[in-house]
Design a protein around this motif. Structure first.
Motif, PDB file in Angstrom:
ATOM      1  N   ALA A  65      19.635   4.714  23.451  1.00  0.00           N
ATOM      2  CA  ALA A  65      19.841   6.145  23.222  1.00  0.00           C
ATOM      3  C   ALA A  65      20.767   6.381  22.048  1.00  0.00           C
ATOM      4  O   ALA A  65      20.547   7.279  21.221  1.00  0.00           O
ATOM      5  CB  ALA A  65      20.396   6.800  24.491  1.00  0.00           C
ATOM      6  N   GLU A  66      21.810   5.562  21.951  1.00  0.00           N
ATOM      7  CA  GLU A  66      22.733   5.676  20.826  1.00  0.00           C
ATOM      8  C   GLU A  66      22.029   5.341  19.513  1.00  0.00           C
ATOM      9  O   GLU A  66      22.238   6.002  18.491  1.00  0.00           O
ATOM     10  CB  GLU A  66      23.930   4.752  21.040  1.00  0.00           C
ATOM     11  N   ALA A  67      21.170   4.332  19.544  1.00  0.00           N
ATOM     12  CA  ALA A  67      20.418   3.970  18.336  1.00  0.00           C
ATOM     13  C   ALA A  67      19.468   5.090  17.931  1.00  0.00           C
ATOM     14  O   ALA A  67      19.300   5.369  16.729  1.00  0.00           O
ATOM     15  CB  ALA A  67      19.636   2.680  18.580  1.00  0.00           C
ATOM     16  N   ALA A  68      18.854   5.735  18.903  1.00  0.00           N
ATOM     17  CA  ALA A  68      17.939   6.842  18.595  1.00  0.00           C
ATOM     18  C   ALA A  68      18.691   8.018  17.993  1.00  0.00           C
ATOM     19  O   ALA A  68      18.216   8.658  17.045  1.00  0.00           O
ATOM     20  CB  ALA A  68      17.201   7.274  19.857  1.00  0.00           C
ATOM     21  N   ARG A  69      19.884   8.305  18.504  1.00  0.00           N
ATOM     22  CA  ARG A  69      20.656   9.451  18.013  1.00  0.00           C
ATOM     23  C   ARG A  69      21.174   9.254  16.596  1.00  0.00           C
ATOM     24  O   ARG A  69      21.633  10.217  15.970  1.00  0.00           O
ATOM     25  CB  ARG A  69      21.815   9.759  18.967  1.00  0.00           C
ATOM     26  N   ARG A  70      21.098   8.031  16.090  1.00  0.00           N
ATOM     27  CA  ARG A  70      21.501   7.825  14.689  1.00  0.00           C
ATOM     28  C   ARG A  70      20.520   8.481  13.721  1.00  0.00           C
ATOM     29  O   ARG A  70      20.862   8.748  12.572  1.00  0.00           O
ATOM     30  CB  ARG A  70      21.600   6.324  14.390  1.00  0.00           C
ATOM     31  N   ASN A  71      19.298   8.720  14.200  1.00  0.00           N
ATOM     32  CA  ASN A  71      18.352   9.448  13.364  1.00  0.00           C
ATOM     33  C   ASN A  71      18.767  10.916  13.335  1.00  0.00           C
ATOM     34  O   ASN A  71      18.982  11.535  14.389  1.00  0.00           O
ATOM     35  CB  ASN A  71      16.940   9.317  13.945  1.00  0.00           C
ATOM     36  N   PRO A  72      18.905  11.518  12.151  1.00  0.00           N
ATOM     37  CA  PRO A  72      19.411  12.903  12.083  1.00  0.00           C
ATOM     38  C   PRO A  72      18.533  13.927  12.793  1.00  0.00           C
ATOM     39  O   PRO A  72      19.005  15.015  13.125  1.00  0.00           O
ATOM     40  CB  PRO A  72      19.457  13.172  10.566  1.00  0.00           C
ATOM     41  N   GLN A  73      17.274  13.608  13.038  1.00  0.00           N
ATOM     42  CA  GLN A  73      16.382  14.549  13.711  1.00  0.00           C
ATOM     43  C   GLN A  73      16.578  14.549  15.229  1.00  0.00           C
ATOM     44  O   GLN A  73      16.251  15.522  15.901  1.00  0.00           O
ATOM     45  CB  GLN A  73      14.922  14.204  13.400  1.00  0.00           C
ATOM     46  N   VAL A  74      17.129  13.470  15.777  1.00  0.00           N
ATOM     47  CA  VAL A  74      17.272  13.346  17.236  1.00  0.00           C
ATOM     48  C   VAL A  74      18.533  14.072  17.690  1.00  0.00           C
ATOM     49  O   VAL A  74      19.639  13.732  17.292  1.00  0.00           O
ATOM     50  CB  VAL A  74      17.321  11.867  17.662  1.00  0.00           C
ATOM     51  N   GLN A  75      18.353  15.072  18.541  1.00  0.00           N
ATOM     52  CA  GLN A  75      19.483  15.860  19.031  1.00  0.00           C
ATOM     53  C   GLN A  75      20.000  15.371  20.381  1.00  0.00           C
ATOM     54  O   GLN A  75      21.192  15.512  20.669  1.00  0.00           O
ATOM     55  CB  GLN A  75      19.066  17.332  19.162  1.00  0.00           C
ATOM     56  N   ALA A  76      19.111  14.829  21.213  1.00  0.00           N
ATOM     57  CA  ALA A  76      19.537  14.390  22.544  1.00  0.00           C
ATOM     58  C   ALA A  76      18.559  13.349  23.075  1.00  0.00           C
ATOM     59  O   ALA A  76      17.408  13.278  22.641  1.00  0.00           O
ATOM     60  CB  ALA A  76      19.614  15.574  23.508  1.00  0.00           C
ATOM     61  N   LEU A  99      14.101  16.720  19.502  1.00  0.00           N
ATOM     62  CA  LEU A  99      14.269  16.699  18.059  1.00  0.00           C
ATOM     63  C   LEU A  99      14.667  18.075  17.530  1.00  0.00           C
ATOM     64  O   LEU A  99      14.413  19.094  18.171  1.00  0.00           O
ATOM     65  CB  LEU A  99      12.973  16.253  17.366  1.00  0.00           C
ATOM     66  N   ALA A 100      15.263  18.081  16.357  1.00  0.00           N
ATOM     67  CA  ALA A 100      15.610  19.348  15.702  1.00  0.00           C
ATOM     68  C   ALA A 100      14.355  20.090  15.276  1.00  0.00           C
ATOM     69  O   ALA A 100      14.284  21.315  15.377  1.00  0.00           O
ATOM     70  CB  ALA A 100      16.521  19.080  14.502  1.00  0.00           C
ATOM     71  N   ASP A 101      13.359  19.363  14.788  1.00  0.00           N
ATOM     72  CA  ASP A 101      12.091  19.952  14.358  1.00  0.00           C
ATOM     73  C   ASP A 101      10.959  19.238  15.092  1.00  0.00           C
ATOM     74  O   ASP A 101      10.639  18.092  14.785  1.00  0.00           O
ATOM     75  CB  ASP A 101      11.921  19.823  12.839  1.00  0.00           C
ATOM     76  N   LEU A 102      10.358  19.922  16.050  1.00  0.00           N
ATOM     77  CA  LEU A 102       9.344  19.262  16.875  1.00  0.00           C
ATOM     78  C   LEU A 102       8.114  18.853  16.075  1.00  0.00           C
ATOM     79  O   LEU A 102       7.388  17.939  16.458  1.00  0.00           O
ATOM     80  CB  LEU A 102       8.953  20.168  18.038  1.00  0.00           C
ATOM     81  N   TYR A 103       7.856  19.547  14.939  1.00  0.00           N
ATOM     82  CA  TYR A 103       6.680  19.210  14.133  1.00  0.00           C
ATOM     83  C   TYR A 103       6.873  17.935  13.315  1.00  0.00           C
ATOM     84  O   TYR A 103       5.936  17.443  12.703  1.00  0.00           O
ATOM     85  CB  TYR A 103       6.312  20.379  13.220  1.00  0.00           C
ATOM     86  N   GLN A 104       8.106  17.415  13.310  1.00  0.00           N
ATOM     87  CA  GLN A 104       8.387  16.143  12.651  1.00  0.00           C
ATOM     88  C   GLN A 104       8.275  14.970  13.620  1.00  0.00           C
ATOM     89  O   GLN A 104       8.580  13.832  13.256  1.00  0.00           O
ATOM     90  CB  GLN A 104       9.802  16.171  12.047  1.00  0.00           C
ATOM     91  N   PRO A 141       5.801  13.079  14.949  1.00  0.00           N
ATOM     92  CA  PRO A 141       5.072  11.854  14.578  1.00  0.00           C
ATOM     93  C   PRO A 141       5.823  11.000  13.561  1.00  0.00           C
ATOM     94  O   PRO A 141       5.878   9.775  13.699  1.00  0.00           O
ATOM     95  CB  PRO A 141       3.756  12.388  13.999  1.00  0.00           C
ATOM     96  N   GLU A 142       6.421  11.648  12.562  1.00  0.00           N
ATOM     97  CA  GLU A 142       7.155  10.900  11.542  1.00  0.00           C
ATOM     98  C   GLU A 142       8.425  10.284  12.125  1.00  0.00           C
ATOM     99  O   GLU A 142       8.771   9.130  11.834  1.00  0.00           O
ATOM    100  CB  GLU A 142       7.510  11.826  10.376  1.00  0.00           C
ATOM    101  N   VAL A 143       9.141  11.049  12.963  1.00  0.00           N
ATOM    102  CA  VAL A 143      10.367  10.519  13.587  1.00  0.00           C
ATOM    103  C   VAL A 143      10.036   9.341  14.485  1.00  0.00           C
ATOM    104  O   VAL A 143      10.772   8.342  14.535  1.00  0.00           O
ATOM    105  CB  VAL A 143      11.089  11.626  14.373  1.00  0.00           C
TER     106      VAL A 143
END
Length: 426
Positions: free
Chosen positions: A89-100, A240-245, A247-249
């Motif tokens: 979870a911590e590794a996933a949150r390093r991506n700026p798009q992941v909020q929780a 995610l911050a932008d749900l339309y992103q 697939p890319e995230v």
């Protein structure tokens, strides 16, 4: 000098022909046909704008309700469990798009109350973490989502599921899940036995989407792990911050997070539904565009009659030096202006209706005592509308283009008029 007089003479004459006079019954009839063409194009354009806006609104509304329960991205460990979910979870949150991120387990079960039995997806969650990746905690109608404590044997049901089982907060039910049969126990052909466990209804939620309200239940993460015999969550649910992103995230997280992971985004979970909606929208565009085409090609008869009525005037223009190209331009201007007028009226009407569907439809329902959408069938009970200006531009462009194409043959026929033949009997 007015702006009109600065235009090329082909435009001036075309404008004059568009404003058909009343000098004869023949001119009046031609004018009437022109009005019918304008009305047909207007109604076709308006209908297409309204229908596509409603389909856009339906897709957006259902998507939002689905995503109030679904995660934007789900991460699974190929081993079946994710014991290091906190590090992941911590590794996933390093991506700026992941909020929780929130851990979960999921399995299929059968809920039983007296003689009623209903299948459901059972999802084990941590209430405080789940509240960060979905809106279920906000959708609680009765009871409390926070009551899903480890070992509590509490369960939160969808509203339709609770109603079908005749259950309320505080009632008891039996949850049947499949468990491997021990040697000598028999069981099914697949070697599985139903394992019953008693739960207490601690809450009832309503997402507004029949699929989840009638087939989803939540338990605590510890109770969920015990149901399927795991010592760790199945994976993570991400917001995610932008749900339309998404697939890319998901592709980025696949590379940045360690381990043998499988990731899927929300569009993959309901890929068939989204594909069906897009297909229906394209087919509806084609079908209603044909209505516009029929109205636009009424211009052919209008212009053919106009050409026959104006043969003498065309012949005079030819003798005064007008080229066949100029004659074509005159009638193309006339037909295109009729199409443009119909398109503008249709766009204005369609936009006005699309922006006020939420007022117009309830008025019609009250007036005639009907209800257009059955919540049990269409997931929602109100007709939504979302106007996209890109759709309006495409519809308007198609309508004008069809009107322009309809002018080509009559204009070509007018250009072929021979002055001597046209003036012979004048």
């Amino acid at each position: 000098m007015s702006l009109i007089h600065k235009l090329p003479y082909e435009w001036i004459i075309g404008l004059r022909y568009t404003r058909a006079g009343k000098r004869s019954s023949r001119n009046s009839f031609i004018s009437f046909i022109s009005l019918i063409s304008v009305a047909g194009i207007s109604l076709g354009v308006a209908a297409l704008i309204v229908v596509l806006s409603v389909m856009n609104g339906f897709q957006t509304e259902v998507t939002n309700r689905m995503l109030s329960v679904l995660a934007h991205v789900e991460v699974f460990d190929a081993r079946g469990g994710m014991p290091n979910w906190r590090e992941q979870a911590e590794a996933a949150r390093r991506n700026p798009q992941v909020q929780a991120a929130a851990p979960f387990v999921e399995t299929q079960g059968m809920l039983v109350n007296d003689d009623e039995m209903k299948p459901a997806v059972i999802r084990g969650v941590l209430p405080e973490a789940e509240a960060q990746v979905s809106d279920v905690a906000k959708q609680i109608k009765q009871g409390s989502f926070a009551a899903l404590k480890p070992g509590s044997s509490n369960i939160v049901l969808g509203s339709a599921l609770a109603k079908s089982l005749g259950l309320g907060v505080g009632d008891r039910l039996t949850l049947l899940t499949a468990a491997p049969a021990a040697p000598g126990q028999g069981g099914s052909v697949a070697g599985m036995l139903p394992r019953p466990r008693a739960f207490t209804v601690a809450g009832i939620f309503e997402a507004g989407h029949q699929q989840f309200d009638s087939g989803l239940a939540f338990v605590s993460l510890a109770d969920g792990e015990a149901l399927i015999g795991l010592a760790a969550p199945s994976g993570l649910r991400l917001r995610l911050a932008d749900l339309y992103q998404a697939p890319e995230v998901a592709r980025q997280l696949k590379q940045s997070m360690g381990g043998d992971l499988y990731l899927r985004d929300w569009s993959q979970v309901n890929a068939i539904w989204f594909a069906a909606v897009q297909s229906q929208k394209r087919m509806m565009f084609v079908i209603l565009a044909m209505i516009i085409a029929v109205a636009a090609f009424n211009l052919v008869s209008t212009l053919v009659m106009t050409v026959r009525d104006k043969q003498a005037e065309v012949a005079i223009l030819r003798t005064l030096g007008a080229s066949p190209r100029s004659i074509m331009k005159i009638f193309m201007v006339q037909g295109t202006l009729v199409g443009l007028l119909g398109t503008l009226i249709g766009v204005s009407l369609g936009v006005a209706v699309a922006l006020n569907v939420h007022v117009i439809v309830p008025f019609i329902e009250r007036l005639f005592g009907v209800h257009f959408l059955d919540k049990d069938i269409y997931f929602i009970s109100e007709i939504p509308s979302q106007l996209l200006w890109s759709d309006v531009g495409q519809i308007g462009g198609v309508a004008v283009l069809l009107a322009f194409v309809a002018t080509l043959y009559p204009s070509w026929a007018a250009a072929r008029v021979q002055p001597a033949d046209a003036l012979r009997y004048e």
